[in-house]
Write an enzyme that holds these catalytic residues in place. Structure first.
Site, PDB file in Angstrom:
ATOM      1  N   GLU A 193      -7.479  -1.532  -2.736  1.00 33.43           N
ATOM      2  CA  GLU A 193      -6.089  -1.075  -2.698  1.00 33.43           C
ATOM      3  C   GLU A 193      -5.452  -1.442  -1.357  1.00 33.43           C
ATOM      4  O   GLU A 193      -6.050  -1.253  -0.305  1.00 33.43           O
ATOM      5  CB  GLU A 193      -6.002   0.425  -2.929  1.00 33.43           C
ATOM      6  CG  GLU A 193      -4.619   1.018  -2.809  1.00 33.43           C
ATOM      7  CD  GLU A 193      -3.574   0.318  -3.675  1.00 33.43           C
ATOM      8  OE1 GLU A 193      -2.474   0.049  -3.168  1.00 33.43           O
ATOM      9  OE2 GLU A 193      -3.880   0.035  -4.859  1.00 33.43           O
ATOM     10  N   CYS A 228       2.388  -4.813 -16.495  1.00 31.61           N
ATOM     11  CA  CYS A 228       3.703  -4.254 -16.839  1.00 31.61           C
ATOM     12  C   CYS A 228       4.750  -5.353 -16.948  1.00 31.61           C
ATOM     13  O   CYS A 228       5.945  -5.057 -17.038  1.00 31.61           O
ATOM     14  CB  CYS A 228       4.126  -3.227 -15.786  1.00 31.61           C
ATOM     15  SG  CYS A 228       4.253  -3.900 -14.118  1.00 31.61           S
TER      16      CYS A 228
END
Length: 402
Positions: free
Chosen positions: A287, A357
């Site tokens: 991350e 997405c």
């Protein structure tokens, strides 16, 4: 789909066109053709309709317009629930019955895979719709009015605040909180509201002076697939918990039942690493965001076989010395940087699960992985955001067995 950020101009004189809407494109507009042959992206039209539309923006090679009158309505046209629909930029599809929204979105995914990725659209599974396409959004950023402290949304045209009394796609708790915030937003740029129905935890950030509810929380507790996650105000978490459960189900079905090393790339607060750690001997979460990585450290603390590496995936993944046998990718809209895809084709994990997405960048990246030797087994569209043009997909690729 319209390409944002390109130079455009407003017509010198009002221009109204009579157009036949064709298919929907990613983002929720309908594709049509102007009399001179130019492509027109028409907001708030349903496929098949004949409409009058006012041109709002002229680009060198296409136009953007908005419906002003429906001449021949689609049988799928319905009355929007929200009185702000058409002015607010949050929803694009409230004028279409929900089954029609699902069909149109699934068609978008098929078209993007075929046109951008040159991929066989037969791998696309039926769209996974929401049981309830209303009242789902548990995270909303409200804009505020400088003078009266109103709370609401910016107009879809990009200027002017629309005061919101009730949002039909918002979590019921969020709608209950709205009146307690109205009139107290002066001096604030935005007010973020997040709520977990499962834990009862909530976050309203920043502090809202005079609000009739506690505010200023910097994190809240979310629950997904039976696991609790600390989520900071600046960290990402899915806004539709019911559909996020469906997404976890799809990812779980795509991953191998057992494995040695799982990499959770673009890990956020450690969601997939935490949920699927019991299937693997070890799990590494990657991350970039410091706030999300801090949350991930907390969320992965009960998981002894999981660890977090902080940095860009394109910088961290290629440095791995131990080759993973499964990778979950969940990148932001721009998709994966080339070094990420190059590392995957070098390591050749036997399964890659790609959560996206953005069907356009998904198609682009899947093409790279397929050209690198992977077999695309399936793509499942998931309606994470009903009433809007957004589309989520879960894709599975596997490395052919020798």
């Amino acid at each position: 789909m319209p390409r944002r950020g390109r130079a455009w101009k407003t017509p010198a004189e009002p221009v109204t066109l009579v157009l036949r809407a064709e298919s929907l494109v990613f983002g929720g507009a309908a594709l049509a053709r102007a009399p001179d042959g130019r492509v027109v992206f028409v907001s708030f039209a349903a496929p098949g309709e004949l409409v009058e539309a006012a041109v709002e923006k002229e680009y060198p090679d296409y136009l953007e317009a908005v419906v002003t009158r429906v001449l021949e309505p689609s049988p799928d046209r319905v009355e929007p629930r929200c009185p702000l629909f058409g002015e607010c930029g949050g929803c694009q599809l409230q004028h279409m019955a929900y089954p029609a929204q699902l069909r149109a979105k699934e068609a978008v995914v098929r078209e993007q895979l075929r046109r951008i990725g040159g991929l066989d659209e037969s791998v696309v599974r039926p769209m996974v719709g929401a049981r309830d396409p209303w009242g789902y959004r548990n995270h909303i950023r409200f804009s505020t009015g400088r003078k009266f402290g109103d709370v609401g949304f910016i107009s879809r045209r990009g200027h002017g605040l629309l005061k919101v009394e009730h949002c039909p796609i918002a979590d019921p708790w969020v709608n209950e909180v709205l009146p307690k915030l109205q009139g107290h937003g002066a001096g604030l740029h935005q007010v973020q509201v997040r709520h977990s129905a499962a834990t009862g935890s909530f976050l309203i950030n920043p502090a809202v002076p005079g609000a009739e509810i506690p505010t200023g929380q910097t994190s809240y507790l979310e629950r997904l697939a039976g696991h609790d996650f600390v989520v900071s105000a600046s960290a990402f978490f899915q806004v539709n918990t019911a559909q996020a459960e469906e997404m976890v189900r799809l990812v779980g079905e795509a991953l191998p039942p057992r494995g040695r090393l799982l990499v959770d790339a673009f890990a956020g607060v450690g969601t997939f690493a935490r949920i699927f750690a019991d299937r693997f001997e070890s799990v590494v979460a990657i991350e970039e965001s410091n706030s999300a990585a801090r949350d991930a450290k907390v969320n992965l603390k009960p998981v002894p076989n999981a660890r977090i590496r902080i940095g860009k995936v394109e910088d961290v993944l290629p440095t791995f010395e131990d080759y993973p046998d499964a990778i979950v990718l969940d990148p932001p809209r721009p998709g994966c940087a080339p070094p990420v895809l190059a590392a995957i084709t070098e390591f050749r994990p036997r399964v890659v699960v790609y959560v996206s997405c953005n069907p356009a960048t998904l198609a682009r990246d899947l093409r790279v992985l397929v050209d690198g030797g992977y077999r695309l087994t399936d793509v499942t569209p998931l309606d994470m955001f009903p009433q809007t043009g957004h589309i989520e997909c879960v894709s599975r690729l596997e490395w052919p067995q020798p």
